[in-house]
Motif scaffolding. Structure first.
Motif, PDB file in Angstrom:
ATOM      1  N   VAL A  88      55.718  64.625  42.976  1.00 23.44           N
ATOM      2  CA  VAL A  88      56.285  64.259  44.278  1.00 23.44           C
ATOM      3  C   VAL A  88      57.736  64.740  44.404  1.00 23.44           C
ATOM      4  CG1 VAL A  88      56.794  62.293  45.797  1.00 23.44           C
ATOM      5  CG2 VAL A  88      54.801  62.218  44.286  1.00 23.44           C
ATOM      6  N   GLU A  89      58.072  65.291  45.558  1.00 23.80           N
ATOM      7  CA  GLU A  89      59.454  65.717  45.808  1.00 23.80           C
ATOM      8  C   GLU A  89      60.272  64.525  46.302  1.00 23.80           C
ATOM      9  OE1 GLU A  89      59.635  69.104  48.377  1.00 23.80           O
ATOM     10  OE2 GLU A  89      58.262  70.277  47.115  1.00 23.80           O
ATOM     11  N   ILE A  90      61.446  64.339  45.741  1.00 27.97           N
ATOM     12  CA  ILE A  90      62.301  63.216  46.159  1.00 27.97           C
ATOM     13  C   ILE A  90      63.686  63.736  46.548  1.00 27.97           C
ATOM     14  CG2 ILE A  90      63.082  60.899  45.597  1.00 27.97           C
ATOM     15  CD1 ILE A  90      60.984  60.731  43.472  1.00 27.97           C
ATOM     16  N   PRO A  91      63.859  64.098  47.805  1.00 29.84           N
ATOM     17  CA  PRO A  91      65.160  64.621  48.244  1.00 29.84           C
ATOM     18  C   PRO A  91      66.255  63.584  48.029  1.00 29.84           C
ATOM     19  CG  PRO A  91      63.493  64.855  49.981  1.00 29.84           C
ATOM     20  CD  PRO A  91      62.898  64.010  48.903  1.00 29.84           C
ATOM     21  N   GLY A  92      67.415  64.051  47.614  1.00 29.91           N
ATOM     22  CA  GLY A  92      68.568  63.158  47.501  1.00 29.91           C
ATOM     23  C   GLY A  92      68.692  62.451  46.162  1.00 29.91           C
ATOM     24  N   VAL A  93      67.648  62.523  45.315  1.00 31.29           N
ATOM     25  CA  VAL A  93      67.751  61.923  43.985  1.00 31.29           C
ATOM     26  C   VAL A  93      67.820  63.050  42.958  1.00 31.29           C
ATOM     27  CG1 VAL A  93      66.687  60.412  42.263  1.00 31.29           C
ATOM     28  CG2 VAL A  93      66.465  59.865  44.693  1.00 31.29           C
ATOM     29  N   THR A  97      70.074  61.943  37.385  1.00 23.84           N
ATOM     30  CA  THR A  97      70.103  60.511  37.720  1.00 23.84           C
ATOM     31  C   THR A  97      68.726  59.901  37.492  1.00 23.84           C
ATOM     32  OG1 THR A  97      71.619  61.104  39.497  1.00 23.84           O
ATOM     33  CG2 THR A  97      70.694  58.874  39.549  1.00 23.84           C
ATOM     34  N   PHE A  98      67.719  60.607  37.968  1.00 27.90           N
ATOM     35  CA  PHE A  98      66.335  60.155  37.849  1.00 27.90           C
ATOM     36  C   PHE A  98      65.956  59.955  36.373  1.00 27.90           C
ATOM     37  CE2 PHE A  98      61.993  62.111  37.259  1.00 27.90           C
ATOM     38  CZ  PHE A  98      61.264  60.975  37.575  1.00 27.90           C
ATOM     39  N   VAL A 142      64.862  65.818  42.576  1.00 27.97           N
ATOM     40  CA  VAL A 142      63.588  65.748  41.866  1.00 27.97           C
ATOM     41  C   VAL A 142      62.499  66.564  42.576  1.00 27.97           C
ATOM     42  CG1 VAL A 142      61.769  64.206  41.041  1.00 27.97           C
ATOM     43  CG2 VAL A 142      64.158  63.448  40.987  1.00 27.97           C
ATOM     44  N   ASN A 143      62.059  67.619  41.907  1.00 30.31           N
ATOM     45  CA  ASN A 143      60.961  68.480  42.358  1.00 30.31           C
ATOM     46  C   ASN A 143      61.223  69.235  43.664  1.00 30.31           C
ATOM     47  OD1 ASN A 143      59.121  68.065  40.197  1.00 30.31           O
ATOM     48  ND2 ASN A 143      58.566  66.077  41.061  1.00 30.31           N
TER      49      ASN A 143
END
Ligand SMILES: Nc1ncnc2c1ncn2[C@@H]1O[C@H](COP(=O)(O)OP(=O)(O)OP(=O)(O)O)[C@@H](O)[C@H]1O
Ligand SMILES: [Mg+2]
Lengths: 253, 363
Positions: A88-93, A97-98, A142-143
């Motif tokens: 899954v793509e997580i814009p802004g993270v 940090t993840f 992320v992704n």
């Protein structure tokens, strides 16, 4: 050890898993193959604890603990890891940090010491290097904007860092070029250990040349309909599912 | 008292989503003087009194912020009823300093205050003001801030509104920006039972610009209203409005942004974006963008989105061991970061982040 017994699960009232049994001992690698829509990803999601699935019967125990009662994050802390078929793509993270948040959450839940920023950076760098991932990617979200192959490598990166007891790899080979397949397989093999087990979902025998499974299962119609040794994968590669499916249907009738 | 009688009601177009009288009816209060303290740059500050310099009187006598626009003059002129409350900040020609000016406004239970602030930046000056609003109990703070930004002057204005959750906060800001001047405003709202942030910006001279950003974090039954009017009154001006609202529980968010491009304002560059994240089914967001354009050679756009947290992203984070509450917080922070990342002062950005984290932890 993971022990799945008579697992039945529905999505929106449609039964997808129809009484699935599967036991994987510590140190073993099991491959699961099966036609599209058979329920392979459903199995992986049900084990990982995604919303929207209703388990109507059966159990799944990780080292004797029923994981089906747990929240997704508790399962991860208990040692379960799912390498997503579609990460899954997580814009802004940001990746860093993840990874830091995930690793420390899991460590805390396992009663281990948290990693400081330097410790994390070191671990991240060495793991990236092993998997041929550039450090620059860790600064991205992320992704987001990762190629198909990069996303899959990123799954293995997370697995390596979280050190699960039991990992499900859902088509981690799809979308990988020949070199990347080798790198990812090496990454997985490096994690093989006495106390760790793997469930490798794939459509292609090729991956199993690199990650040698102890057992191969065919998942169809929401169940394991046939199990065998590594030779079963070769047989499937040659003949497809037609014969196995018709035998199964005859027996069922 | 006159103020109570002439409160804006929902019959007014610009107040249709926000019921101020109803919120004020919930508590008793008495007219008081606002508690305000400053930290640093004392030589720029003087109290607002009965006997102010002429230039101050000239500014206060101007009809603030388009009577025709708001029809809520009671709020803008309330400060006249309390003529000794507030401060004047006067920044001389070409004034530069690396240090920001911090102002803390503290509300107390059962208070009704109407402080007035007159801020003038002379030609070429630059000032950064960090305004903290805080307090305890139920109070109403109706602040009026009139800002005059001279030729080429830059005013960086950070507003951290961490008011008591029982308070009502109405802020009426009127900025007038001369040639090549800049007004950079960032408002972070985490408190008040009801807040209304009205910003009226007049881009009066060629090349003037205003960048109005904000983050509204709303929980419980709180209401957070941002109502903006930007008047492009000269050519080659630029305006930006970039807002994020996170609305949880039964809270309500309001964003009304208007860009008015006068006929003379050729080559205007106007942009407006308001995105919101709804955390519950009972949360409401009312968005009303308005473009009124009378010049023909302009670049103007506006956008708005409203959505829920991405379930797949949430599951992905949880599947990696991140507890649900923390995963939600990460996704909310990511959503807000599009605006907070635009804060160029590192330590101010950290202050904002800390307030946001505090709000997220309490969520
Ligand atoms: N929300 C849903 N509602 C109804 N059916 C669904 C829903 N989601 C998935 N399914 C169905 O569940 C079945 C199993 O899907 P699943 O993704 O587990 O298959 P798979 O074995 O992983 O297939 P593939 O090899 O293509 O990845 C499919 O028939 C799919 O259409
Ligand atoms: Mg699948």
């Amino acid at each position: 050890m993971i022990k799945i017994e008579n697992l039945k699960a529905e999505i929106d009232g449609t039964e997808i898993l129809k009484g699935l049994d599967l036991t994987i001992n510590n140190g073993e690698v099991h491959a699961v193959m099966g036609p599209n829509g058979a329920g392979k990803s459903t199995l992986s999601y049900v084990l990982a604890g995604r919303d929207g699935y209703e388990v109507t019967a059966g159990s799944a125990e990780l080292d004797g603990e029923n994981i089906l009662e747990m929240e997704a994050e508790e399962r991860a802390a208990a040692g379960l890891f799912l390498a997503f078929q579609y990460p899954v793509e997580i814009p802004g993270v940001q990746m860093t940090t993840f990874l830091k948040t995930a690793l420390n959450a899991v460590r805390q839940a396992r009663g281990e010491e948290e990693l400081d920023a330097i410790g994390l950076l070191k671990l991240m760098k060495s793991t990236c290097k092993n998997l041929g991932i550039s450090d620059e990617m860790m600064k991205r979200a992320v992704n987001v904007g990762f190629s198909g192959g990069e996303k899959k490598r990123n799954e293995v990166l997370q697995m390596a860092m979280l050190e699960p007891k039991f990992a499900v790899l859902d088509e981690t080979d799809s979308g990988l070029d020949i070199d990347a397949l080798r790198i990812v397989a090496d990454g997985v093999n490096a994690l093989r250990a006495k106390e760790r087990s793997f469930l490798v979902i794939t459509h292609y025998q090729r991956l199993l040349d690199y990650i040698k499974p102890d057992y191969v299962h065919v998942l169809a119609d929401g169940k394991i309909i046939k199990s065998g040794g590594p030779e079963l994968a070769h047989e499937l590669e040659e003949k497809g599912y037609a014969e196995i499916l018709s035998t199964y249907e005859k027996e069922a009738a | 008292m006159t103020l109570m009688k002439s409160l804006p009601t929902q019959k007014l177009e610009r107040w249709k989503y926000t019921n101020l009288p109803a919120r004020l009816k919930k508590f008793e209060r008495e007219i008081a003087t606002a508690e305000i303290t400053f930290d640093g740059l004392n030589d720029l500050i003087m109290p607002y009194t009965n006997d102010n310099p002429d230039w101050v009187n000239e500014i206060t006598s101007r009809s603030p912020a388009g009577e025709a626009q708001y029809k809520d003059m009671a709020l803008w002129t309330a400060a006249n009823d309390a003529p000794q409350d507030g401060y004047i900040i006067d920044v001389p020609v070409n004034y530069q300093t690396g240090k920001p000016l911090t102002m803390i406004m503290t509300g107390g239970n059962a208070e009704q205050v109407s402080p007035r602030f007159i801020i003038r930046l002379a030609r070429g000056a630059e000032l950064t003001l960090i305004e903290h609003q805080t307090g305890e109990g139920a109070y109403w703070n109706n602040a009026v801030m009139q800002i005059e930004i001279g030729d080429g002057a830059i005013f960086n204005h950070y507003r951290f509104q961490d008011n008591s959750h029982d308070a009502v906060m109405t802020v009426n800001t009127h900025a007038q920006i001369a040639r090549n001047g800049q007004y950079n405003a960032f408002t972070l709202t985490t408190g008040a039972s009801m807040s209304r942030n009205q910003i009226h910006a007049d881009l009066k001279g060629e090349g003037a610009a205003c960048y109005l950003n904000g983050v509204n974090l709303l929980d419980g039954k709180r209401l957070g209203d941002t109502t903006i009017t930007v008047e492009h009154q000269a050519p080659h001006c630029e305006s930006r409005q970039d807002y994020r609202s996170v609305v949880g529980d039964q809270a309500t968010g309001v964003f009304q942004g208007k860009v008015h491009v006068h006929q003379i304002a050729q080559q205007t560059d106007g942009y407006q974006l308001s995105n919101s994240l709804l955390l519950s089914q009972q949360a409401t967001m009312n968005t009303k963008p308005e473009l009124e354009i009378y010049a023909d050679d302009v670049k103007c756009s506006h956008g708005t989105t409203s959505g829920m947290l991405d379930k797949d992203a949430l599951f992905y984070l949880q599947a990696r061991g991140i507890p649900k509450a923390q995963a939600r917080a990460l996704l909310i922070q990511a959503f807000i970061s599009e605006v907070t990342e635009q804060i160029t002062h590192d330590d101010i950005r950290e202050q904002a982040t800390a307030i946001i984290e505090k709000w997220l932890t309490a969520l």
